[in-house]
Design a protein around this motif. Structure first.
Motif, mmCIF file in Angstrom:
data_model
loop_
_atom_site.group_PDB
_atom_site.id
_atom_site.type_symbol
_atom_site.label_atom_id
_atom_site.label_comp_id
_atom_site.label_asym_id
_atom_site.label_seq_id
_atom_site.Cartn_x
_atom_site.Cartn_y
_atom_site.Cartn_z
ATOM 1 N N ARG A 170 0.818 -1.211 0.000
ATOM 2 C CA ARG A 170 0.000 0.000 0.000
ATOM 3 C C ARG A 170 0.854 1.264 0.000
ATOM 4 O O ARG A 170 0.416 2.324 -0.441
ATOM 5 N N GLN B 66 1.456 3.455 -3.236
ATOM 6 C CA GLN B 66 0.509 4.477 -3.685
ATOM 7 C C GLN B 66 0.930 5.878 -3.239
ATOM 8 O O GLN B 66 0.546 6.871 -3.860
ATOM 9 N N GLU C 177 -6.857 -1.059 -8.525
ATOM 10 C CA GLU C 177 -5.711 -0.630 -7.721
ATOM 11 C C GLU C 177 -4.428 -0.648 -8.543
ATOM 12 O O GLU C 177 -3.593 0.257 -8.440
ATOM 13 N N LEU D 162 -2.162 2.743 -9.762
ATOM 14 C CA LEU D 162 -0.754 2.916 -9.407
ATOM 15 C C LEU D 162 0.124 3.022 -10.649
ATOM 16 O O LEU D 162 1.000 3.892 -10.734
#
Length: 362
Positions: free
Chosen positions: A136, A139, A179, A183
């Motif tokens: 995570r 990001q 996701e 990114l």
């Protein structure tokens, strides 16, 4: 025995077979403990997951995406049976472990994996992402700023981009995962300088092929007809008779970026005999390259490389009037600007011919 010690003093290994979806899957993984009792407890955890139908977690363990310690920790934290347990587990793992696991389990060739690992090491060395960063955390990175301080070549940066794209596809399980796309869109690509396009003409090609052993001549003609990449372990040298569709005169060219990717390349029926004689390759890469090098020297053009046959193939297609989009598909160029480089040369040649005609006419 379901657990055993490979050598005295080592951790116990769990070795057990599970049936999932009608197939047997053998798990052979470290228990990460030197105590037999604890190893049996951890094996029992796998049995529990199997009975509960949590097959994705068992497969992830088999693939090396997670370890038995990840499963133990998830159970202690009561995250083992949440709807997306695998994502919960991997999100909390070290970013570096996850990326390394994705590289290892991917279908890229060994040379590509080596490049990916170099990019991974350099990314870690920048200090932008800490030792305990997670997936995570990616990001939150300012990728444009990182690009300016990267310090390497454009090609070096693009290897990093490809590595991350490859890893994210495996991690999220889908190239179209929101996701992943979000990114990847944040990471800029660097424009790489184009390599030189040595002027190998069809006449020179014929001369050079005539100076090579008869056994390898079908290789050079197959490369010309298909434009396949001829590097060591590249498209051409991975082709087998199973890649040939004789009825349609097509070659299912195995990709160079990923082992599983394929692209269909057509060959005219009148030229198909070269393909059947040239696939599989009659000699190893080093000998095909060596014979070509000797032929180039014999013709007084030592700068001509084996890869220049691919350039010639693309130029012949353009010069023959094939639309740019068709040539791009034939050459398997991901970026149309790569094909445009060849088109500009042919356009310039036609312009030069027009100028010459005008000069002669006066």
């Amino acid at each position: 025995m379901s657990v055993y010690k490979p050598t005295p003093g080592s951790d116990w290994v769990i070795d057990r077979e599970f049936r999932m979806d009608g197939r047997a899957l053998r798990i052979k993984a470290s228990s990460w403990t030197g105590q037999k009792r604890e190893a049996l407890v951890r094996e029992a955890l796998l049995v529990e997951l199997h009975r509960a139908g949590r097959f994705a977690l068992i497969r992830a363990l088999k693939a090396g995406e997670i370890t038995i310690l990840d499963l133990v920790a998830a159970k202690e934290e009561r995250r083992l049976y949440v709807p997306d347990a695998l994502r919960e587990i991997t999100d909390r793992r070290s970013l570096w472990d996850v990326l390394e696991a994705c590289i290892a389990m991917g279908t890229a060739g060994e040379k590509t994996k080596k490049r990916y690992r170099l990019s991974l090491a350099k990314l870690k060395g920048t200090g932008v992402l800490g030792e305990h960063a997670s997936m995570r955390t990616l990001q939150a990175v300012n990728w444009s700023a990182l690009r300016t301080q990267w310090g390497g070549s454009a090609s070096d940066w693009n290897h990093l981009v490809r590595m991350l794209s490859h890893a994210l596809t495996l991690y999220y399980g889908d190239v179209y995962a929101p996701e992943r796309r979000q990114l990847v869109a944040k990471i800029p690509k660097a424009r790489e300088p184009r390599s030189r396009l040595a002027m190998l003409s069809l006449h020179l090609f014929r001369q050079m092929v005539a100076k090579t052993p008869a056994l390898v001549r079908p290789t050079y003609w197959t490369l010309l007809l298909t434009g396949m990449r001829a590097g060591d372990g590249g498209e051409y040298f991975r082709c087998t008779p199973a890649n040939l569709d004789k009825a349609e005169h097509l070659i299912l060219v195995p990709g160079t970026k990923t082992v599983g990717s394929r692209a269909a390349v057509a060959v005219h029926a009148d030229d198909w005999h070269w393909v059947e004689a040239g696939i599989p390759a009659p000699r190893q890469y080093k000998w095909v390259r060596e014979h070509w090098k000797r032929a180039a020297e014999a013709c007084g053009r030592p700068e001509i490389r084996l890869h220049d046959i691919r350039h010639l193939s693309i130029r012949l297609a353009l010069d023959g009037g094939a639309p740019l989009a068709d040539v791009q598909a034939h050459a398997r160029h991901e970026d149309p600007t790569m094909t445009m480089d060849y088109a500009r040369i042919e356009s310039s040649r036609r312009a030069a011919d027009a100028i010459r005609k005008a000069l002669v006419a006066e």
